[in-house]
Design a protein around this motif. Sequence first.
Motif, PDB file in Angstrom:
ATOM      1  N   ASN A  79     -25.770  30.166  34.639  1.00 18.36           N
ATOM      2  CA  ASN A  79     -24.817  30.888  33.795  1.00 18.36           C
ATOM      3  C   ASN A  79     -25.463  32.122  33.176  1.00 18.36           C
ATOM      4  O   ASN A  79     -24.831  33.172  33.080  1.00 18.36           O
ATOM      5  CB  ASN A  79     -24.249  29.965  32.714  1.00 18.36           C
ATOM      6  CG  ASN A  79     -23.107  29.139  33.241  1.00 18.36           C
ATOM      7  OD1 ASN A  79     -22.073  29.680  33.582  1.00 18.36           O
ATOM      8  ND2 ASN A  79     -23.306  27.844  33.352  1.00 18.36           N
ATOM      9  N   ASN A  81     -27.651  33.816  34.528  1.00 17.17           N
ATOM     10  CA  ASN A  81     -27.804  34.769  35.628  1.00 17.17           C
ATOM     11  C   ASN A  81     -26.685  35.820  35.611  1.00 17.17           C
ATOM     12  O   ASN A  81     -26.832  36.895  36.178  1.00 17.17           O
ATOM     13  CB  ASN A  81     -27.832  34.017  36.963  1.00 17.17           C
ATOM     14  CG  ASN A  81     -28.311  34.878  38.094  1.00 17.17           C
ATOM     15  OD1 ASN A  81     -29.341  35.540  37.996  1.00 17.17           O
ATOM     16  ND2 ASN A  81     -27.568  34.892  39.178  1.00 17.17           N
ATOM     17  N   ASN A  82     -25.594  35.506  34.925  1.00 16.09           N
ATOM     18  CA  ASN A  82     -24.495  36.474  34.799  1.00 16.09           C
ATOM     19  C   ASN A  82     -24.907  37.719  34.026  1.00 16.09           C
ATOM     20  O   ASN A  82     -24.183  38.705  34.022  1.00 16.09           O
ATOM     21  CB  ASN A  82     -23.277  35.818  34.140  1.00 16.09           C
ATOM     22  CG  ASN A  82     -22.551  34.919  35.121  1.00 16.09           C
ATOM     23  OD1 ASN A  82     -22.430  35.241  36.302  1.00 16.09           O
ATOM     24  ND2 ASN A  82     -22.081  33.783  34.643  1.00 16.09           N
ATOM     25  N   ARG A  84     -26.904  39.684  34.976  1.00 12.51           N
ATOM     26  CA  ARG A  84     -27.029  40.713  36.017  1.00 12.51           C
ATOM     27  C   ARG A  84     -25.753  41.550  36.130  1.00 12.51           C
ATOM     28  O   ARG A  84     -25.787  42.650  36.659  1.00 12.51           O
ATOM     29  CB  ARG A  84     -27.326  40.083  37.376  1.00 12.51           C
ATOM     30  CG  ARG A  84     -28.682  39.447  37.483  1.00 12.51           C
ATOM     31  CD  ARG A  84     -28.819  38.825  38.864  1.00 12.51           C
ATOM     32  NE  ARG A  84     -29.858  37.837  38.937  1.00 12.51           N
ATOM     33  CZ  ARG A  84     -30.969  37.966  39.638  1.00 12.51           C
ATOM     34  NH1 ARG A  84     -31.192  39.054  40.339  1.00 12.51           N
ATOM     35  NH2 ARG A  84     -31.861  37.004  39.666  1.00 12.51           N
ATOM     36  N   LYS A  85     -24.622  41.011  35.657  1.00 15.26           N
ATOM     37  CA  LYS A  85     -23.376  41.772  35.701  1.00 15.26           C
ATOM     38  C   LYS A  85     -23.414  42.937  34.717  1.00 15.26           C
ATOM     39  O   LYS A  85     -22.699  43.906  34.880  1.00 15.26           O
ATOM     40  CB  LYS A  85     -22.186  40.860  35.400  1.00 15.26           C
ATOM     41  CG  LYS A  85     -21.929  39.847  36.491  1.00 15.26           C
ATOM     42  CD  LYS A  85     -20.776  38.946  36.146  1.00 15.26           C
ATOM     43  CE  LYS A  85     -20.556  37.913  37.252  1.00 15.26           C
ATOM     44  NZ  LYS A  85     -19.515  36.953  36.875  1.00 15.26           N
TER      45      LYS A  85
END
Length: 184
Positions: A79, A81-82, A84-85
Motif C-alpha cells: 500500500n 508503494n502507492n 510512487r503515484k
Amino acid sequence: MKIAFMGVSGSGKDFLADYLISNHNFIRLSFSDQLKKLGKYIYPWMEEDYPSERKMLPLNITLSTGESIHHSPRDIWLNLNNLRKIEEKIFIRMLSDEIKLLEKSGKSKSNIIITDIRSNEEFLWCKENHFTIVHINRKDNNYEKYDIDKHVIENKSKADYQFNNDTNGIIRFKSFFDKVLCCE
C-alpha cells in the motif's frame, strides 16, 4: 563490484545476497528498504523488516488507541508503494541518497548488492549506474504473484545474466559468482 538482483517475489534474491554479504563483504541495499524505512517511520509499531515467514502473516496487534491491525507487513508495504503515484522515482532517489552517504563515509569502494529491482525505472537506474544485473528465477516458486512483479518479467531478457535458483543450497550460486560475476 556492483550487482543488482531482479526476480519475482520468492525467487531467493535475499537468500543469495546473504551469501555475498557473508562471504564477499557486500553491502546490501534495496529499493524496498527505503519503503520499509518510511513504513517504520509512519507506523512506529512496525518492525523495519520481518523474517520471510512473517512478512505475509497478519500482524494482529492492538494499538494504544484500541485500533486493531490485521494487515500483513507485505500488505502495508504494498500500500505504501502507492507513494510512487506521487513521485514515481521516490525509492530511487532515496537509495541514491543512501549511496551518496556511503561515499561520504569512505565506503564508496565497497561491493554493493541491490536485492530488488522491480520497476522499469529501477532497472534503467541500475544500468545507468553500472550495476551488473542478474535475473534470479526459482523453479517451483509458490509465492503469490504480485502486480509489482510484472516489470521483472518484462525485463527478464534484458538482464546481464540469468541464474536458475534450484533451491538446493548455495553451491550453484557460489560457482556462478566465482566463474561469471567476480571476474567480470
